[in-house]
Write a protein that holds these residues in place. Structure first.
Motif, PDB file in Angstrom:
ATOM      1  N   ALA A  44     -47.416 -12.311   3.575  1.00 16.96           N
ATOM      2  CA  ALA A  44     -47.867 -11.119   2.667  1.00 16.96           C
ATOM      3  C   ALA A  44     -47.542 -11.847   1.183  1.00 16.96           C
ATOM      4  CB  ALA A  44     -47.051 -10.073   3.073  1.00 16.96           C
ATOM      5  N   PRO A  45     -48.390 -12.712   0.776  1.00 14.68           N
ATOM      6  CA  PRO A  45     -48.224 -13.413  -0.444  1.00 14.68           C
ATOM      7  C   PRO A  45     -48.279 -12.532  -1.607  1.00 14.68           C
ATOM      8  CG  PRO A  45     -50.375 -14.185   0.385  1.00 14.68           C
ATOM      9  CD  PRO A  45     -49.714 -13.451   1.267  1.00 14.68           C
ATOM     10  N   THR A  46     -47.386 -12.877  -2.539  1.00 14.18           N
ATOM     11  CA  THR A  46     -47.259 -12.064  -3.895  1.00 14.18           C
ATOM     12  C   THR A  46     -46.664 -12.595  -4.946  1.00 14.18           C
ATOM     13  OG1 THR A  46     -46.695 -10.020  -4.950  1.00 14.18           O
ATOM     14  CG2 THR A  46     -44.905 -11.154  -3.464  1.00 14.18           C
ATOM     15  N   ASP A  47     -46.790 -12.345  -6.200  1.00 19.55           N
ATOM     16  CA  ASP A  47     -46.170 -13.353  -7.196  1.00 19.55           C
ATOM     17  C   ASP A  47     -45.529 -12.154  -8.318  1.00 19.55           C
ATOM     18  OD1 ASP A  47     -48.287 -12.305  -9.111  1.00 19.55           O
ATOM     19  OD2 ASP A  47     -49.572 -13.750  -7.782  1.00 19.55           O
ATOM     20  N   PHE A  48     -44.873 -12.777  -9.159  1.00 17.30           N
ATOM     21  CA  PHE A  48     -44.219 -11.745 -10.402  1.00 17.30           C
ATOM     22  C   PHE A  48     -45.224 -11.011 -11.197  1.00 17.30           C
ATOM     23  CE2 PHE A  48     -41.627 -10.644 -13.983  1.00 17.30           C
ATOM     24  CZ  PHE A  48     -40.721 -10.085 -13.290  1.00 17.30           C
ATOM     25  N   GLY A  49     -46.344 -11.772 -11.322  1.00 15.21           N
ATOM     26  CA  GLY A  49     -47.507 -11.143 -11.898  1.00 15.21           C
ATOM     27  C   GLY A  49     -47.877  -9.798 -11.177  1.00 15.21           C
ATOM     28  N   GLU A  50     -48.046  -9.746  -9.880  1.00 16.80           N
ATOM     29  CA  GLU A  50     -48.117  -8.430  -9.127  1.00 16.80           C
ATOM     30  C   GLU A  50     -47.117  -7.492  -9.447  1.00 16.80           C
ATOM     31  OE1 GLU A  50     -49.000  -7.115  -4.747  1.00 16.80           O
ATOM     32  OE2 GLU A  50     -49.477  -8.958  -5.146  1.00 16.80           O
ATOM     33  N   THR A  51     -45.760  -8.075  -9.568  1.00 13.79           N
ATOM     34  CA  THR A  51     -44.562  -7.238  -9.654  1.00 13.79           C
ATOM     35  C   THR A  51     -44.850  -6.467 -10.925  1.00 13.79           C
ATOM     36  OG1 THR A  51     -43.327  -8.816  -8.502  1.00 13.79           O
ATOM     37  CG2 THR A  51     -41.997  -7.344 -10.105  1.00 13.79           C
ATOM     38  N   LEU A  52     -45.113  -7.221 -12.001  1.00 13.03           N
ATOM     39  CA  LEU A  52     -45.479  -6.426 -13.348  1.00 13.03           C
ATOM     40  C   LEU A  52     -46.538  -5.503 -13.387  1.00 13.03           C
ATOM     41  CD1 LEU A  52     -45.317  -9.708 -15.717  1.00 13.03           C
ATOM     42  CD2 LEU A  52     -43.506  -7.936 -15.339  1.00 13.03           C
ATOM     43  N   LEU A  68     -55.085  -7.143  -7.107  1.00 10.36           N
ATOM     44  CA  LEU A  68     -54.075  -6.379  -7.412  1.00 10.36           C
ATOM     45  C   LEU A  68     -54.291  -4.892  -6.814  1.00 10.36           C
ATOM     46  CD1 LEU A  68     -53.092  -7.793 -10.921  1.00 10.36           C
ATOM     47  CD2 LEU A  68     -51.926  -8.286  -8.852  1.00 10.36           C
ATOM     48  N   ARG A  69     -55.536  -4.393  -7.165  1.00  8.92           N
ATOM     49  CA  ARG A  69     -55.781  -3.017  -6.817  1.00  8.92           C
ATOM     50  C   ARG A  69     -55.858  -3.000  -5.120  1.00  8.92           C
ATOM     51  NH1 ARG A  69     -60.451  -2.516 -11.389  1.00  8.92           N
ATOM     52  NH2 ARG A  69     -59.077  -2.330 -13.077  1.00  8.92           N
ATOM     53  N   GLY A  70     -56.099  -4.047  -4.588  1.00  5.51           N
ATOM     54  CA  GLY A  70     -56.156  -3.921  -3.162  1.00  5.51           C
ATOM     55  C   GLY A  70     -54.712  -3.817  -2.681  1.00  5.51           C
ATOM     56  N   SER A  71     -53.781  -4.431  -3.163  1.00  4.24           N
ATOM     57  CA  SER A  71     -52.556  -4.688  -3.063  1.00  4.24           C
ATOM     58  C   SER A  71     -51.770  -3.224  -2.746  1.00  4.24           C
ATOM     59  CB  SER A  71     -51.436  -5.491  -3.767  1.00  4.24           C
ATOM     60  OG  SER A  71     -51.310  -4.879  -5.052  1.00  4.24           O
ATOM     61  N   GLU A  72     -52.309  -2.276  -3.676  1.00  6.22           N
ATOM     62  CA  GLU A  72     -51.866  -0.762  -3.482  1.00  6.22           C
ATOM     63  C   GLU A  72     -52.024  -0.235  -2.031  1.00  6.22           C
ATOM     64  OE1 GLU A  72     -53.138   1.328  -6.768  1.00  6.22           O
ATOM     65  OE2 GLU A  72     -52.326  -0.164  -8.519  1.00  6.22           O
ATOM     66  N   VAL A  73     -53.042  -0.498  -1.488  1.00  7.31           N
ATOM     67  CA  VAL A  73     -53.469  -0.031  -0.264  1.00  7.31           C
ATOM     68  C   VAL A  73     -52.564  -0.570   0.915  1.00  7.31           C
ATOM     69  CG1 VAL A  73     -55.423   0.555   1.343  1.00  7.31           C
ATOM     70  CG2 VAL A  73     -55.838   0.124  -1.089  1.00  7.31           C
ATOM     71  N   ASP A  74     -51.481  -0.329   1.074  1.00  8.13           N
ATOM     72  CA  ASP A  74     -50.709  -0.580   2.127  1.00  8.13           C
ATOM     73  C   ASP A  74     -49.541   0.437   2.134  1.00  8.13           C
ATOM     74  OD1 ASP A  74     -48.035  -1.466   1.064  1.00  8.13           O
ATOM     75  OD2 ASP A  74     -49.216  -2.996   0.253  1.00  8.13           O
ATOM     76  N   ASP A  75     -48.906   0.533   3.325  1.00  4.21           N
ATOM     77  CA  ASP A  75     -47.849   1.563   3.856  1.00  4.21           C
ATOM     78  C   ASP A  75     -46.606   1.556   3.006  1.00  4.21           C
ATOM     79  OD1 ASP A  75     -48.759   1.584   7.296  1.00  4.21           O
ATOM     80  OD2 ASP A  75     -49.857   2.773   5.650  1.00  4.21           O
ATOM     81  N   ASP A  76     -46.446   0.271   2.414  1.00  7.93           N
ATOM     82  CA  ASP A  76     -45.190   0.196   1.760  1.00  7.93           C
ATOM     83  C   ASP A  76     -45.409   0.511   0.214  1.00  7.93           C
ATOM     84  OD1 ASP A  76     -43.593  -0.661   3.483  1.00  7.93           O
ATOM     85  OD2 ASP A  76     -43.960  -2.885   3.349  1.00  7.93           O
ATOM     86  N   TYR A  77     -46.568   0.704  -0.450  1.00  7.75           N
ATOM     87  CA  TYR A  77     -46.799   0.986  -1.660  1.00  7.75           C
ATOM     88  C   TYR A  77     -45.890   2.291  -2.070  1.00  7.75           C
ATOM     89  CZ  TYR A  77     -48.718   1.603  -6.101  1.00  7.75           C
ATOM     90  OH  TYR A  77     -49.042   1.479  -7.480  1.00  7.75           O
ATOM     91  N   PHE A  78     -45.337   2.109  -3.090  1.00  7.54           N
ATOM     92  CA  PHE A  78     -44.514   3.085  -3.981  1.00  7.54           C
ATOM     93  C   PHE A  78     -44.683   3.237  -5.200  1.00  7.54           C
ATOM     94  CE2 PHE A  78     -40.563   3.949  -6.295  1.00  7.54           C
ATOM     95  CZ  PHE A  78     -40.328   5.238  -6.279  1.00  7.54           C
ATOM     96  N   ASP A  79     -45.161   4.371  -5.743  1.00  8.33           N
ATOM     97  CA  ASP A  79     -45.679   4.523  -7.203  1.00  8.33           C
ATOM     98  C   ASP A  79     -44.138   5.087  -7.938  1.00  8.33           C
ATOM     99  OD1 ASP A  79     -46.677   5.041  -9.790  1.00  8.33           O
ATOM    100  OD2 ASP A  79     -48.429   6.127  -8.905  1.00  8.33           O
ATOM    101  N   PRO A  80     -43.788   4.325  -8.604  1.00  5.16           N
ATOM    102  CA  PRO A  80     -42.531   4.666  -9.622  1.00  5.16           C
ATOM    103  C   PRO A  80     -42.870   6.052 -10.307  1.00  5.16           C
ATOM    104  CG  PRO A  80     -43.329   2.575 -10.282  1.00  5.16           C
ATOM    105  CD  PRO A  80     -44.065   3.004  -9.318  1.00  5.16           C
ATOM    106  N   TYR A  81     -44.079   6.236 -10.601  1.00  2.65           N
ATOM    107  CA  TYR A  81     -44.383   7.245 -11.561  1.00  2.65           C
ATOM    108  C   TYR A  81     -45.273   8.439 -10.794  1.00  2.65           C
ATOM    109  CZ  TYR A  81     -43.594   3.539 -14.909  1.00  2.65           C
ATOM    110  OH  TYR A  81     -43.226   2.438 -15.698  1.00  2.65           O
ATOM    111  N   GLU A  82     -45.056   8.419  -9.440  1.00  2.91           N
ATOM    112  CA  GLU A  82     -45.671   9.536  -8.792  1.00  2.91           C
ATOM    113  C   GLU A  82     -44.784  10.782  -8.704  1.00  2.91           C
ATOM    114  OE1 GLU A  82     -47.477  10.499  -4.675  1.00  2.91           O
ATOM    115  OE2 GLU A  82     -46.626   8.460  -5.019  1.00  2.91           O
TER     116      GLU A  82
END
Length: 252
Positions: A130-138, A231-245
């Motif tokens: 499940a690769p990612t990077d700090f750019g995705e974190t931002l 980046l938008r595809g990374s939102e479609v997973d069970d772990d995704y948590f929207d901090p502004y939701e």
């Protein structure tokens, strides 16, 4: 000998990177292209093109034709395994605890049973990367994309992704935990794998860089489309948590 990249220096570089990002960021523009520094970017693109012609392409061809396929896969596996601790750190910063546990399991399995990552045993066991990077974190924390930028050697990027690269480099757990020169092993394997990737994708890369009417515009378009889709595809997973939701939205 004084170590240049001490933990404090790496942390300072990371904070400076984020600060620079905030200074030059602009709102996300969807499919629009924000390229206010096109003249400078085109100059860097031309230098990168010359570097590819004189060094990267010839070396990647030599690497791809002289290094056996199994050895190339082993090098790619080691490079991927050594980048996994950084993935775990970003998984935690993205509050994706499931992916953090998944990547941690991969690292432990491949580092032991897989002989320091030479063999991707974890994937065979049903533990995919499940690769990612700090750019995705931002991106996860809603930091704007910023303007398009072409980095020397690295190539296409955005101000957000460029800052993310800097932070990933500065705060890589392997660099912090392993002293030099052993900590440079990951860089060596990463560079070797980059040549392998260039060789495996030579047809596509050459068509963009050497067969396009405007290789700069073509590379810019492909990069932005692929990065935004990723980046938008990374939102479609069970772990995704929207901090502004709004947690009570379903009850309104």
């Amino acid at each position: 000998m004084i170590r240049v990249f001490t933990p404090k220096v790496r942390l300072l570089c990371a904070l400076v990177g984020v600060a620079l990002l905030g200074a030059c960021a602009t709102p996300d523009v969807g499919s629009q292209i924000d390229d206010p520094y096109e003249v400078t970017n085109r100059a860097v693109h031309a230098e990168n093109l010359l570097l590819d012609q004189q060094l990267v392409r010839p070396v990647s061809n030599a690497y791809g034709t002289s290094v056996p396929g199994p050895m190339q896969r082993g090098i790619a596996n080691v490079a991927s395994n050594l980048s996994t601790p950084s993935d775990v750190l970003n998984n935690l910063l993205q509050v994706r605890l499931g992916q953090a546990a998944q990547n941690t399991s991969r690292f432990l399995v491949n580092s032991t049973v897989g002989f320091f990552g030479l063999f991707d045993v974890a994937s065979a066991m049903g533990i995919p990367a499940a690769p990612t990077d700090f750019g995705e974190t931002l991106y996860y924390w809603r930091v704007p994309e910023g303007s398009y930028a072409v980095l020397p050697v690295v190539g296409p990027s955005t101000s957000r992704h460029a800052a993310g690269r800097l932070v990933d480099l500065a705060l890589n757990p392997i660099r912090s935990a392993v002293p030099a020169p052993e900590s440079t092993v990951g860089t060596v394997f990463g560079v070797a794998d980059a040549f392998g990737t260039r060789y495996r994708n030579a047809e596509l890369i050459d068509s963009v860089l050497y067969e396009s009417a405007d290789s700069y515009a073509q590379a810019r378009l492909l990069y932005l489309q692929n990065r935004r889709f990723q980046l938008r595809g990374s939102e479609v997973d069970d772990d995704y948590f929207d901090p502004y939701e709004d947690p009570y939205a379903d009850f309104n």
